[in-house]
Design an enzyme around this catalytic site. Structure first.
Site, short mmCIF file in Angstrom:
data_model
loop_
_atom_site.label_atom_id
_atom_site.label_comp_id
_atom_site.label_asym_id
_atom_site.label_seq_id
_atom_site.Cartn_x
_atom_site.Cartn_y
_atom_site.Cartn_z
CB THR A 125 -17.67 22.48 16.56
OG1 THR A 125 -17.47 21.47 17.55
CG2 THR A 125 -16.45 22.48 15.67
CE1 TYR A 149 -18.35 18.87 12.72
CE2 TYR A 149 -17.61 19.02 14.99
CZ TYR A 149 -18.52 19.32 14.02
OH TYR A 149 -19.61 20.10 14.32
N1 UFG Z 1 -19.88 8.60 24.30
C1 UFG Z 1 -19.90 7.33 24.86
N2 UFG Z 1 -20.72 6.39 24.30
C2 UFG Z 1 -21.50 6.65 23.23
C3 UFG Z 1 -21.48 7.95 22.67
C4 UFG Z 1 -20.65 8.90 23.24
O1 UFG Z 1 -19.19 7.05 25.84
O2 UFG Z 1 -22.21 5.74 22.76
C5 UFG Z 1 -19.03 9.63 24.91
C6 UFG Z 1 -17.96 10.13 23.95
O3 UFG Z 1 -16.83 9.32 24.00
C7 UFG Z 1 -17.71 11.54 24.51
C8 UFG Z 1 -19.09 11.95 25.05
O4 UFG Z 1 -19.82 10.74 25.22
O5 UFG Z 1 -16.82 11.47 25.56
C9 UFG Z 1 -19.84 12.85 24.12
O6 UFG Z 1 -19.81 12.26 22.82
P1 UFG Z 1 -20.79 12.71 21.64
O7 UFG Z 1 -20.53 11.82 20.49
O8 UFG Z 1 -22.18 12.81 22.17
O9 UFG Z 1 -20.34 14.20 21.36
P2 UFG Z 1 -18.87 14.77 21.07
O10 UFG Z 1 -18.38 15.40 22.35
O11 UFG Z 1 -17.99 13.77 20.43
O12 UFG Z 1 -19.14 15.87 19.98
C10 UFG Z 1 -20.16 16.81 20.11
C11 UFG Z 1 -20.51 17.34 18.75
C12 UFG Z 1 -19.36 18.14 18.19
C13 UFG Z 1 -18.90 19.16 19.20
C14 UFG Z 1 -18.61 18.54 20.51
C15 UFG Z 1 -18.25 19.61 21.50
O13 UFG Z 1 -20.85 16.28 17.87
O14 UFG Z 1 -19.82 18.81 17.06
O15 UFG Z 1 -19.75 17.84 20.97
O16 UFG Z 1 -17.98 19.08 22.75
F1 UFG Z 1 -17.76 19.72 18.76
#
Ligand code: UFG
Length: 340
Positions: A125, A149
């Site tokens: 990741t 994670y």
């Molecule tokens: N976000 C919101 N509201 C929501 C959901 C997400 O504002 O309801 C924001 C989060 O704060 C973040 C962005 O959208 O800034 C992306 O969040 P996600 O939960 O969609 O994804 P993440 O970036 O946290 O994580 C994902 C994968 C990981 C990977 C990562 C790499 O789940 O496995 O992308 O960037 F490591």
């Protein structure tokens, strides 16, 4: 006559009943491989396993089962996705992540290598990088994860590096950036009922399944104050697994660590605007506090991926990614499916 008739070789996909794993299984089948899926259905769905794959329900940490599957199905290659995958949850329950991802993967790898597996593609990741000084990030940037994670996945990368030197196998760690979308012809998609991923959550809002979307922080040091991510279509990501596996087979002395992203990012606000634009629906958006463990920006330098594999993006278009995700969401809601 010899009784030693081995079955056709197959590739084992752990976590193949999950969102990304089911697309990887489809990509392998489309490329002509036999596929066996091992999944404990903790978060996956038996219905997500393609019908042409063999499905075995069980745990990656069950060494006896893993060994038996590898011998029965004549497996020399595994694509290992099984594990826990939510950044937010990992900060709340880190020990679950170390148990499932580190403990589970170590046991799995030990059984797999002992049973004769020669090639391992691992789902790592972009969370291994943490807060990086500049974007886009290259594979040789410092890895300093800011959530459990990412730490758990980085430990497994280390386990693979050390054990591939000691044993007769090679590996590729694919560092996924933000995976989204769904199979373009509607064969699979993200089905989790408690989704936290941005595009999935926004598509649910656009389909009336939730009231709106919370934006986790608008005071980051980014152009519009919301986090920036590199969103890669799940089918493009799945195709990279097939190409990585073929590369490992052609170069058995080589290990590969590759970023999987498109090399450009979109902010949370830009993504929400795309979902409203593509769906034709507006939904409430409320700014909330920052979420623990979120770096401000994460964008891939995918130069090494493009140089090393024949892989080329086919769906590098935010609106298309959203359209495919929406189609799947509507399918889950019982609408008639239409190709995007
Ligand atoms: N976000 C919101 N509201 C929501 C959901 C997400 O504002 O309801 C924001 C989060 O704060 C973040 C962005 O959208 O800034 C992306 O969040 P996600 O939960 O969609 O994804 P993440 O970036 O946290 O994580 C994902 C994968 C990981 C990977 C990562 C790499 O789940 O496995 O992308 O960037 F490591």
């Amino acid at each position: 006559m010899s009784a030693d008739i081995r079955p056709e070789p197959a590739v084992l996909v752990t976590g193949g009943a999950g969102y990304i794993g089911s697309h990887v299984a489809l990509a392998l089948l489309d490329a002509g491989y036999n596929v066996v899926v091992l999944d404990n259905l903790a978060t996956g769905f038996a219905s997500a396993v393609p019908s042409a794959a063999t499905f075995r329900q069980g745990d990656i940490a069950d060494c006896q089962l893993v060994s038996q599957i590898i011998h029965t199905h004549n497996i020399d290659s595994v694509i290992h996705l099984g594990g826990s995958l939510l950044v937010g949850e990992s900060s709340v329950d880190p020990l679950k992540y170390f148990e499932n991802n580190v403990g589970g993967s170590s046991r799995f790898l030990r059984a797999a290598v002992k049973a004769g597996v020669r090639h391992v593609v691992f789902s790592s990741t972009a969370a291994v990088y943490g807060e990086t000084e500049s974007q886009p990030v290259r594979e040789d940037c410092p890895t300093e994860p800011i959530n459990p994670y990412g730490t758990s996945k980085l430990i497994i990368e280390g386990v693979l590096a050390a054990s591939s030197r000691a044993h007769d196998f090679n590996y590729s760690s694919l560092r996924y950036f933000n995976v989204a979308g769904a199979d373009p012809s509607g064969r699979s998609g993200q089905s989790s009922s408690e989704a936290t991923h941005l595009i999935k959550v926004a598509c649910e809002a656009a389909c009336g399944k939730r009231e709106g979307v919370r934006i986790f922080g608008d005071d980051y040091d980014t152009p519009d104050g919301t986090c920036v991510r590199d969103f890669i279509h799940v089918s493009d990501l799945a195709a990279a697994h097939v190409d990585a596996l073929e590369r490992l087979r052609q170069h058995p002395d080589e290990d590969l660590v590759l970023n999987c992203g498109y090399g450009h990012g979109y902010s949370v606000k830009e993504v929400l605007a795309a979902v409203e634009r593509v769906s034709g629906y507006t939904f409430p958006q409320a700014v909330d506090a920052r979420r623990a463990g979120d770096p401000a920006a994460l964008v891939a330098d995918n130069g090494k991926l493009l140089r090393t594999l024949p892989w080329r993006p086919r769906y590098d278009d935010l609106d298309l990614i959203v359209a495919h995700a929406l189609n799947w969401e509507r399918k889950l809601a019982g609408y008639t499916f239409e190709d995007a």
